[in-house]
Design an enzyme around this catalytic site. Structure first.
Site, short mmCIF file in Angstrom:
data_model
loop_
_atom_site.label_atom_id
_atom_site.label_comp_id
_atom_site.label_asym_id
_atom_site.label_seq_id
_atom_site.Cartn_x
_atom_site.Cartn_y
_atom_site.Cartn_z
N LEU A 1 34.77 43.35 37.07
CA LEU A 1 33.66 44.27 36.84
C LEU A 1 33.78 44.81 35.41
O LEU A 1 34.83 45.33 35.03
CB LEU A 1 33.69 45.42 37.85
CG LEU A 1 32.46 46.34 37.88
CD1 LEU A 1 32.31 46.98 39.25
CD2 LEU A 1 32.52 47.43 36.81
N GLY B 1 29.37 48.55 30.47
CA GLY B 1 28.84 48.43 29.12
C GLY B 1 28.69 46.97 28.70
O GLY B 1 29.13 46.58 27.62
N TYR C 1 35.78 60.71 18.16
CA TYR C 1 35.95 59.46 18.89
C TYR C 1 37.44 59.21 19.16
O TYR C 1 37.82 58.84 20.28
CB TYR C 1 35.35 58.32 18.07
CG TYR C 1 35.64 56.94 18.60
CD1 TYR C 1 34.90 56.40 19.65
CD2 TYR C 1 36.64 56.15 18.03
CE1 TYR C 1 35.16 55.12 20.12
CE2 TYR C 1 36.91 54.88 18.50
CZ TYR C 1 36.17 54.36 19.54
OH TYR C 1 36.43 53.09 20.01
N GLY D 1 31.50 44.25 25.54
CA GLY D 1 31.25 43.99 26.95
C GLY D 1 30.53 42.67 27.18
O GLY D 1 30.92 41.88 28.05
#
Length: 256
Positions: A5, A8, A138, A14
């Protein structure tokens, strides 16, 4: 082959990981907030999933069925000095990059624990171990993410679940170009924005990151906890480990 799984999956790392893993025979469960962005992604299953929404996460994981590997990739970045970044923007960043990653991990961990097997792979960054000016918000989300991941590795490792953090440097995924900038033209920090080039030199490709993810899955529980991607990451992280703690660490020279 594993059922993987990916959060994104609409673009960047991704999407690249989905392509690479499908080509290797893995069953990809591709997820994104907007299902239409997954039309051309090679995947066995495509699901809507918003990592910031508990109901969305629960519904997607229930529909996904068996998950052997979670690649927790959904995330974003911003450019802003910490003196003036809007706190709501900072909360949103943590909600997506950190709490969102934990939210999905919490959803798949019970089935992995019950089976006594599974892999959690968190997409971190070299900024999970160091900071870059104007990108510190970030970096803080990735520092926190790595703390979560290391804790889960200790806690869930007892039940046969392995945990790994992938640490690329700058990536040619287009994410940096999409970053929101909270920096007025008259901000005293504005000149610093033009000095970030050396901190993002020698970027790696999406394909290189995808290959690192694939190798981590192939190695399973024997894969290292931290997985630097490329020579830049390896070199910078080694320098960080050996740097003294009596001064802030800079990954590149800074004169502004």
């Amino acid at each position: 082959m594993a059922r993987v799984l990916i959060t994104g999956t609409s673009r960047g790392i991704g999407r690249g990981a989905a392509i690479a893993l499908a080509a290797r025979g893995h069953q990809v469960i591709a997820t994104a907030r907007d299902l239409s962005t997954l039309d051309d992604v090679p995947a066995a299953v495509k699901l809507r999933l918003d990592v910031t929404d508990q109901d969305s996460v629960d519904a997607a994981v229930a529909r996904a069925g068996r998950v052997d590997v979670l690649l927790s990739n959904a995330g974003t970045t911003v450019r802003a000095p910490l003196e003036s970044i809007p706190l709501d923007a900072l909360r949103d960043l943590f909600e997506l990059n950190t709490f969102g990653a934990l939210r999905v991990a919490q959803a798949v961990l019970p089935q992995m624990r019950d089976r006594g097997s599974g892999q959690l792979i968190f997409m971190s960054s070299i900024q999970g171990r160091l900071v870059i000016p104007l990108i510190g918000a970030y970096g803080a989300t990735k520092h926190a993410l790595e703390a979560f991941a290391e804790t889960i590795a200790i806690e869930a490792g007892h039940f046969g679940v392995s945990v790994h953090v992938v640490q690329p440097p700058a990536v040619t995924s287009g994410g940096a170009e999409l970053a929101k900038v909270y920096l007025d033209e008259d901000s005293p920090y504005r000149p610093l924005l033009n000095k970030l080039g050396p901190f993002r030199s020698a970027p790696v490709s999406v394909e290189e990151v995808a290959d690192a993810v694939a190798a981590t899955i192939d190695q399973g529980a024997t894969a290292p906890f931290r997985v630097p991607v490329g020579q830049t990451a390896t070199t910078v992280l080694a320098a960080r480990r050996t740097a003294p703690d009596d001064a802030p660490f800079l990954a590149a020279p800074l004169d502004w």
